[in-house]
Design a protein around this motif. Structure first.
Motif, short mmCIF file in Angstrom:
data_model
loop_
_atom_site.label_atom_id
_atom_site.label_comp_id
_atom_site.label_asym_id
_atom_site.label_seq_id
_atom_site.Cartn_x
_atom_site.Cartn_y
_atom_site.Cartn_z
N SER A 67 0.82 -1.22 0.00
CA SER A 67 0.00 0.00 0.00
C SER A 67 0.85 1.27 0.00
N LYS A 68 2.18 1.12 0.06
CA LYS A 68 3.07 2.27 0.14
C LYS A 68 3.42 2.80 -1.24
N VAL A 69 3.15 4.08 -1.47
CA VAL A 69 3.53 4.72 -2.73
C VAL A 69 5.03 5.03 -2.71
N LEU A 70 5.77 4.49 -3.68
CA LEU A 70 7.21 4.75 -3.76
C LEU A 70 7.51 5.99 -4.57
N ASN A 71 6.82 6.16 -5.70
CA ASN A 71 7.05 7.35 -6.51
C ASN A 71 6.03 7.42 -7.64
N TYR A 72 5.88 8.65 -8.16
CA TYR A 72 5.06 8.89 -9.34
C TYR A 72 5.98 9.07 -10.55
N PHE A 73 5.52 8.62 -11.72
CA PHE A 73 6.33 8.70 -12.93
C PHE A 73 5.48 9.18 -14.11
N ILE A 74 6.16 9.85 -15.04
CA ILE A 74 5.54 10.27 -16.30
C ILE A 74 6.08 9.37 -17.41
#
Length: 329
Positions: A67-74
């Motif tokens: 459930s842990k968000v590590l990072n957002y990417f484009i």
């Protein structure tokens, strides 16, 4: 360990994990942000073809561990690998720092205030450590990341403190390198105890080099019509051993005391023999470039605190591994 890649599009969350392979993410202190890449299966069968054009450049994907968000990417680049596969290259949101230029002036603003003012102009969230170095400079037609790097260089020249920029999801985070010590722990299964991932080192190799060494530093004015030398500093013992290697540092409106401090700082950093270590170990999400890790490999002589210069994480068949390049911290 349960890594997933989620596509956020048109108000929907789509789990891409069953459709991808060779999930890899990398970071390096010499490049901006984090890069993520993966292969994406495509097929022309009746029930599969709906997924073939699911991903497009410009889409946003999220890397999670449980459930842990590590990072957002484009999604920045799409490549076709024949009839039944595509591959994608994505970058975290630090990518936008290199895609926006501006004109901005600072007059005796602290480094922290200057960076905050810059990021506020572009509505970028931030968490910036306290840095009291005063910045007086006009920046014209230059990217946000180049402005930030220049400010951090000025802080380093005056204080000897290295600060690292990371993208924490959608927040630009700048922290002192000495505060980035990690001790990543892993377990082989849910019913076994945790242990340091550094105990799983394999394929260890070391390299010593004087390729980037300098043993004399000259600090000069950046005025176009002036060649004022503010300060010089050299390491004569080093020069006698390796020969003269000179670094010229250009500064803006520094007094003599600051110039000497800058010369001392740069010489201290550059007059060392490079000591590079590469190895593979079990992966952990905390392992990122710019962070510090303690190693204890007495047989190879790799003992002490090391700076992670670069790391490549790979997920294959559910196994998370990391390949690291480090230098003595």
């Amino acid at each position: 360990m349960n890594h997933q890649l989620i596509l956020k599009k048109n108000g929907k969350r789509i789990d891409l994990s069953p459709l991808i392979s060779n999930l890899t993410w990398t970071s390096n202190i010499d490049t901006l942000g984090m890069e993520l890449s993966f292969n994406f299966a495509i097929n022309d069968t009746r029930y599969f073809e709906q997924y073939n054009d699911l991903l497009e450049t410009g889409d946003q994907v999220v890397l999670l561990n449980g459930s842990k968000v590590l990072n957002y990417f484009i999604v920045v680049k799409e490549m076709s690998n024949g009839r039944y596969a595509k591959s994608y290259i994505c970058f975290d949101r630090a990518w936008y720092l290199n895609k926006n230029e501006t004109v901005i002036q600072f007059k005796k603003a602290t480094a922290t205030d200057a960076i905050q003012k810059l990021l506020d102009r572009f509505n970028i969230k931030h968490n910036i450590a306290s840095m009291n170095t005063l910045i007086t400079k006009i920046y014209k037609d230059i990217t946000l990341i180049d402005i930030i790097n220049d400010i951090l260089y000025q802080v380093y020249f005056e204080t000897k403190n290295v600060y690292r920029l990371e993208m924490d999801k959608d927040i630009v985070t700048i922290r002192k390198q000495s505060d980035l010590l990690i001790n990543p722990m892993v377990r082989l299964s849910s019913n076994t105890n945790e242990f340091p991932t550094s105990e799983t080192i394999a394929g260890l190799a070391t390299e010593k080099s004087i390729e980037n060494m300098k043993n004399k530093v000259i600090v000069v004015s950046d005025t176009e019509n002036s060649t004022n030398i503010f300060a010089e500093k050299s390491d004569q013992i080093n020069i006698d051993r390796y020969g003269l290697m000179t670094e010229v540092v250009t500064v803006n409106d520094k007094n003599a005391a600051q110039a000497r401090n800058i010369a001392n700082t740069v010489l201290y950093q550059l007059s060392k023999t490079g000591n590079i270590v590469t190895c593979e170990m079990l992966g952990h999400d905390d392992i990122r470039s710019g962070r510090l890790i303690d190693l204890n490999e007495p047989i190879s002589g790799v003992v002490g605190r090391y700076l992670i210069r670069g790391v490549t994480h790979t997920i294959n068949n559910g196994i998370h591994t990391s390949v690291l390049e480090m230098e003595r911290g």
